[in-house]
Scaffold this motif. Structure first.
Motif, PDB file in Angstrom:
ATOM      1  N   ASP A   1      -2.623 -10.649   2.125  1.00  0.00           N
ATOM      2  CA  ASP A   1      -2.494 -11.500   0.937  1.00  0.00           C
ATOM      3  C   ASP A   1      -1.176 -11.270   0.198  1.00  0.00           C
ATOM      4  OD1 ASP A   1      -2.951  -9.001  -0.120  1.00  0.00           O
ATOM      5  OD2 ASP A   1      -4.785  -9.552  -1.198  1.00  0.00           O
ATOM      6  N   GLY A   2      -0.327 -10.384   0.743  1.00  0.00           N
ATOM      7  CA  GLY A   2       0.961 -10.121   0.110  1.00  0.00           C
ATOM      8  C   GLY A   2       0.885  -9.339  -1.180  1.00  0.00           C
ATOM      9  N   ALA A   3      -0.290  -8.780  -1.494  1.00  0.00           N
ATOM     10  CA  ALA A   3      -0.486  -8.042  -2.745  1.00  0.00           C
ATOM     11  C   ALA A   3      -0.468  -6.540  -2.466  1.00  0.00           C
ATOM     12  CB  ALA A   3      -1.802  -8.441  -3.403  1.00  0.00           C
ATOM     13  N   TYR A   4       0.363  -5.824  -3.210  1.00  0.00           N
ATOM     14  CA  TYR A   4       0.495  -4.375  -3.025  1.00  0.00           C
ATOM     15  C   TYR A   4       0.221  -3.686  -4.355  1.00  0.00           C
ATOM     16  CZ  TYR A   4       2.686  -5.746   1.320  1.00  0.00           C
ATOM     17  OH  TYR A   4       2.916  -6.304   2.553  1.00  0.00           O
ATOM     18  N   SER A   5      -0.402  -2.511  -4.272  1.00  0.00           N
ATOM     19  CA  SER A   5      -0.701  -1.761  -5.491  1.00  0.00           C
ATOM     20  C   SER A   5      -0.920  -0.299  -5.146  1.00  0.00           C
ATOM     21  CB  SER A   5      -1.966  -2.308  -6.180  1.00  0.00           C
ATOM     22  OG  SER A   5      -3.117  -2.031  -5.386  1.00  0.00           O
ATOM     23  N   LEU A   6      -0.809   0.536  -6.166  1.00  0.00           N
ATOM     24  CA  LEU A   6      -1.073   1.961  -5.993  1.00  0.00           C
ATOM     25  C   LEU A   6      -2.475   2.172  -5.441  1.00  0.00           C
ATOM     26  CD1 LEU A   6      -0.131   4.906  -6.488  1.00  0.00           C
ATOM     27  CD2 LEU A   6      -1.047   4.696  -8.813  1.00  0.00           C
ATOM     28  N   GLU A   7      -3.451   1.446  -5.959  1.00  0.00           N
ATOM     29  CA  GLU A   7      -4.836   1.606  -5.510  1.00  0.00           C
ATOM     30  C   GLU A   7      -4.977   1.320  -4.016  1.00  0.00           C
ATOM     31  OE1 GLU A   7      -7.258   2.867  -7.117  1.00  0.00           O
ATOM     32  OE2 GLU A   7      -6.286   2.963  -9.079  1.00  0.00           O
ATOM     33  N   ARG A   8      -4.321   0.261  -3.558  1.00  0.00           N
ATOM     34  CA  ARG A   8      -4.460  -0.116  -2.151  1.00  0.00           C
ATOM     35  C   ARG A   8      -3.771   0.899  -1.244  1.00  0.00           C
ATOM     36  NH1 ARG A   8      -4.061  -6.670  -1.576  1.00  0.00           N
ATOM     37  NH2 ARG A   8      -5.490  -6.308   0.169  1.00  0.00           N
ATOM     38  N   TRP A   9      -2.643   1.433  -1.664  1.00  0.00           N
ATOM     39  CA  TRP A   9      -1.977   2.453  -0.852  1.00  0.00           C
ATOM     40  C   TRP A   9      -2.788   3.750  -0.823  1.00  0.00           C
ATOM     41  CZ3 TRP A   9       2.642   0.154  -3.636  1.00  0.00           C
ATOM     42  CH2 TRP A   9       3.360  -0.720  -2.806  1.00  0.00           C
ATOM     43  N   VAL A  10      -3.399   4.117  -1.952  1.00  0.00           N
ATOM     44  CA  VAL A  10      -4.267   5.299  -1.974  1.00  0.00           C
ATOM     45  C   VAL A  10      -5.459   5.078  -1.047  1.00  0.00           C
ATOM     46  CG1 VAL A  10      -5.858   6.659  -3.397  1.00  0.00           C
ATOM     47  CG2 VAL A  10      -3.555   6.139  -4.247  1.00  0.00           C
ATOM     48  N   GLU A  11      -6.046   3.889  -1.107  1.00  0.00           N
ATOM     49  CA  GLU A  11      -7.181   3.581  -0.221  1.00  0.00           C
ATOM     50  C   GLU A  11      -6.771   3.702   1.249  1.00  0.00           C
ATOM     51  OE1 GLU A  11      -8.515  -0.310  -1.233  1.00  0.00           O
ATOM     52  OE2 GLU A  11      -9.308   0.295  -3.199  1.00  0.00           O
ATOM     53  N   GLN A  12      -5.582   3.231   1.574  1.00  0.00           N
ATOM     54  CA  GLN A  12      -5.106   3.338   2.950  1.00  0.00           C
ATOM     55  C   GLN A  12      -4.978   4.802   3.367  1.00  0.00           C
ATOM     56  OE1 GLN A  12      -1.094   2.049   3.637  1.00  0.00           O
ATOM     57  NE2 GLN A  12      -1.228   2.261   5.868  1.00  0.00           N
ATOM     58  N   ALA A  13      -4.420   5.635   2.498  1.00  0.00           N
ATOM     59  CA  ALA A  13      -4.233   7.050   2.835  1.00  0.00           C
ATOM     60  C   ALA A  13      -5.573   7.757   3.026  1.00  0.00           C
ATOM     61  CB  ALA A  13      -3.413   7.746   1.749  1.00  0.00           C
ATOM     62  N   VAL A  14      -6.536   7.464   2.153  1.00  0.00           N
ATOM     63  CA  VAL A  14      -7.871   8.063   2.299  1.00  0.00           C
ATOM     64  C   VAL A  14      -8.547   7.511   3.559  1.00  0.00           C
ATOM     65  CG1 VAL A  14     -10.167   8.263   1.269  1.00  0.00           C
ATOM     66  CG2 VAL A  14      -8.133   8.505  -0.164  1.00  0.00           C
TER      67      VAL A  14
ATOM     68  N   GLU B   1      10.439   5.452  15.946  1.00  0.00           N
ATOM     69  CA  GLU B   1       9.668   5.182  14.733  1.00  0.00           C
ATOM     70  C   GLU B   1       8.229   4.786  15.057  1.00  0.00           C
ATOM     71  OE1 GLU B   1      12.137   3.469  11.241  1.00  0.00           O
ATOM     72  OE2 GLU B   1      12.846   2.436  13.029  1.00  0.00           O
ATOM     73  N   ILE B   2       7.981   4.338  16.286  1.00  0.00           N
ATOM     74  CA  ILE B   2       6.647   3.908  16.681  1.00  0.00           C
ATOM     75  C   ILE B   2       5.879   5.100  17.247  1.00  0.00           C
ATOM     76  CG2 ILE B   2       5.308   2.356  18.140  1.00  0.00           C
ATOM     77  CD1 ILE B   2       7.730   0.484  18.180  1.00  0.00           C
ATOM     78  N   GLY B   3       4.751   5.403  16.623  1.00  0.00           N
ATOM     79  CA  GLY B   3       3.906   6.504  17.082  1.00  0.00           C
ATOM     80  C   GLY B   3       2.603   5.972  17.638  1.00  0.00           C
ATOM     81  N   GLN B   4       1.511   6.412  17.048  1.00  0.00           N
ATOM     82  CA  GLN B   4       0.189   5.927  17.411  1.00  0.00           C
ATOM     83  C   GLN B   4      -0.271   4.916  16.360  1.00  0.00           C
ATOM     84  OE1 GLN B   4      -2.493   9.207  18.739  1.00  0.00           O
ATOM     85  NE2 GLN B   4      -0.784  10.543  18.197  1.00  0.00           N
ATOM     86  N   SER B   5      -1.387   4.234  16.661  1.00  0.00           N
ATOM     87  CA  SER B   5      -1.884   3.218  15.744  1.00  0.00           C
ATOM     88  C   SER B   5      -3.369   3.427  15.491  1.00  0.00           C
ATOM     89  CB  SER B   5      -1.643   1.818  16.327  1.00  0.00           C
ATOM     90  OG  SER B   5      -2.063   0.815  15.420  1.00  0.00           O
ATOM     91  N   ILE B   6      -3.772   3.232  14.237  1.00  0.00           N
ATOM     92  CA  ILE B   6      -5.176   3.386  13.871  1.00  0.00           C
ATOM     93  C   ILE B   6      -5.467   2.471  12.685  1.00  0.00           C
ATOM     94  CG2 ILE B   6      -4.913   5.247  12.154  1.00  0.00           C
ATOM     95  CD1 ILE B   6      -7.304   6.647  13.567  1.00  0.00           C
ATOM     96  N   ALA B   7      -6.701   2.012  12.572  1.00  0.00           N
ATOM     97  CA  ALA B   7      -7.097   1.200  11.421  1.00  0.00           C
ATOM     98  C   ALA B   7      -7.473   2.126  10.268  1.00  0.00           C
ATOM     99  CB  ALA B   7      -8.277   0.310  11.776  1.00  0.00           C
ATOM    100  N   ALA B   8      -6.808   1.944   9.140  1.00  0.00           N
ATOM    101  CA  ALA B   8      -7.040   2.781   7.959  1.00  0.00           C
ATOM    102  C   ALA B   8      -7.344   1.872   6.775  1.00  0.00           C
ATOM    103  CB  ALA B   8      -5.815   3.650   7.667  1.00  0.00           C
ATOM    104  N   ALA B   9      -8.601   1.862   6.330  1.00  0.00           N
ATOM    105  CA  ALA B   9      -9.036   0.973   5.246  1.00  0.00           C
ATOM    106  C   ALA B   9      -8.634  -0.467   5.536  1.00  0.00           C
ATOM    107  CB  ALA B   9      -8.476   1.447   3.903  1.00  0.00           C
ATOM    108  N   GLY B  10      -8.779  -0.863   6.797  1.00  0.00           N
ATOM    109  CA  GLY B  10      -8.488  -2.223   7.194  1.00  0.00           C
ATOM    110  C   GLY B  10      -7.038  -2.513   7.494  1.00  0.00           C
ATOM    111  N   VAL B  11      -6.163  -1.512   7.372  1.00  0.00           N
ATOM    112  CA  VAL B  11      -4.734  -1.696   7.632  1.00  0.00           C
ATOM    113  C   VAL B  11      -4.379  -1.068   8.983  1.00  0.00           C
ATOM    114  CG1 VAL B  11      -2.386  -1.174   6.862  1.00  0.00           C
ATOM    115  CG2 VAL B  11      -4.174  -1.658   5.169  1.00  0.00           C
ATOM    116  N   LYS B  12      -3.828  -1.868   9.883  1.00  0.00           N
ATOM    117  CA  LYS B  12      -3.333  -1.316  11.148  1.00  0.00           C
ATOM    118  C   LYS B  12      -2.138  -0.428  10.837  1.00  0.00           C
ATOM    119  CE  LYS B  12      -1.838  -2.570  15.806  1.00  0.00           C
ATOM    120  NZ  LYS B  12      -1.439  -3.680  16.719  1.00  0.00           N
TER     121      LYS B  12
END
Length: 279
Positions: free
Chosen positions: A75-88, A7-18
């Motif tokens: 911050d423990g806060a999740y939302s559609l916007e934040r997941w979209v930001e991570q993908a972009v 399950e562990i692949g590579q790692s990269i920072a995406a919109a501030g998310v490791k």
């Protein structure tokens, strides 16, 4: 779980998310976004799909924030916007200007929202057992999002995903249970979809008017016997999206990519290959 886990692949920072991700194959990129079941990861969701698609294209499959081996939101806060930001942000970090997207369930909602907000970043769209519209919370989805950790509960949850019970082994249930018990994972999962849960379907839904304006060629796929997301949701998506086609698998639950792995990969590859040929 040992660090040698597939399950562990590579790692990269995406919109501030490791962000943990897998990168296989060469060619035009396709990004796979997983569902929201407990203990899920990109590899668990797409392990059969990745090598089949990678024969003819570059396959990128990432763990969304709070899932798998990507870090949870601080911050423990999740939302559609934040997941979209991570993908972009993931695309930006890898220098991928445009990609095809394949989204499963929760991942379908993210892919749909990304295509609406950033249409130029998406070439073609595949929505499989997708959320992304308003629908009535099913008992199965309520149980999935309300999962409390135990091997027995994991096996019960998994029984709602598959039409074919032979896929539901004790070993698989234990692996998914153990994946969900790594430090911080269950805490993140419990923070995402607390009761009452109808509101989270709404939070993942895109406005129908926006869906109806999508310019992308879209393949909508669903298992006829899905108990988690009703097949009527995909029928509505297909009726709204102007350039769409709908494919339904019989004797198939929510796990199209696992229960009909070779057929699903062939269907997706043929759909994406049309765009390759036109390029």
């Amino acid at each position: 779980m040992p660090t040698t886990s597939p399950e562990i692949g590579q790692s990269i920072a995406a919109a501030g998310v490791k962000t943990n991700y897998h990168d296989q194959g060469r060619g035009f990129p396709v990004i796979l976004i997983h569902g929201s079941g407990p203990g899920v990861s990109a590899w668990a969701n797409w392990r059969q799909t990745i090598p089949l698609l990678a024969q003819s294209r570059r396959v990128l499959a990432l763990d969304m924030a709070g899932f798998g081996y990507s870090e949870p939101q601080a911050d423990g806060a999740y939302s559609l916007e934040r997941w979209v930001e991570q993908a972009v942000g993931f695309m930006d970090a890898l220098g991928v200007e445009q990609a095809d997207f394949v989204g499963n369930s929760f991942g379908g909602a993210i892919s749909l929202a990304l295509a609406i907000r950033h249409p130029q970043r998406v070439r073609r769209l595949v929505l499989m057992g997708a959320a992304g519209l308003e629908f009535e919370l099913t008992p199965a989805l309520d149980a999935v999002w309300g999962y409390t950790p135990s091997v027995e509960n994991m096996k019960t949850i998994m029984s709602t995903f598959a039409y074919d019970d032979s896929l539901l082994t004790d070993d698989l249930a234990r692996l998914r249970y153990e994946a969900g018990m790594r430090p911080g994972v269950q805490e993140a999962y419990a923070a995402m979809f607390p009761a009452p849960r109808q509101r989270w379907i709404s939070a993942l839904a895109s406005p129908e008017a926006d869906v109806a304006r999508l310019p992308h060629e879209t393949l909508v796929v669903h298992g006829r016997d899905d108990r988690v997301v009703p097949v009527s949701n995909s029928q509505r998506l297909a009726s709204l999206i102007p350039r769409s086609q709908f494919h339904q698998y019989g004797q198939c639950g929510h796990w199209t990519q696992i229960e009909h792995a070779a057929r699903f990969a062939r269907l997706v590859n043929d759909f994406l290959a049309e765009a390759d040929a036109a390029a």
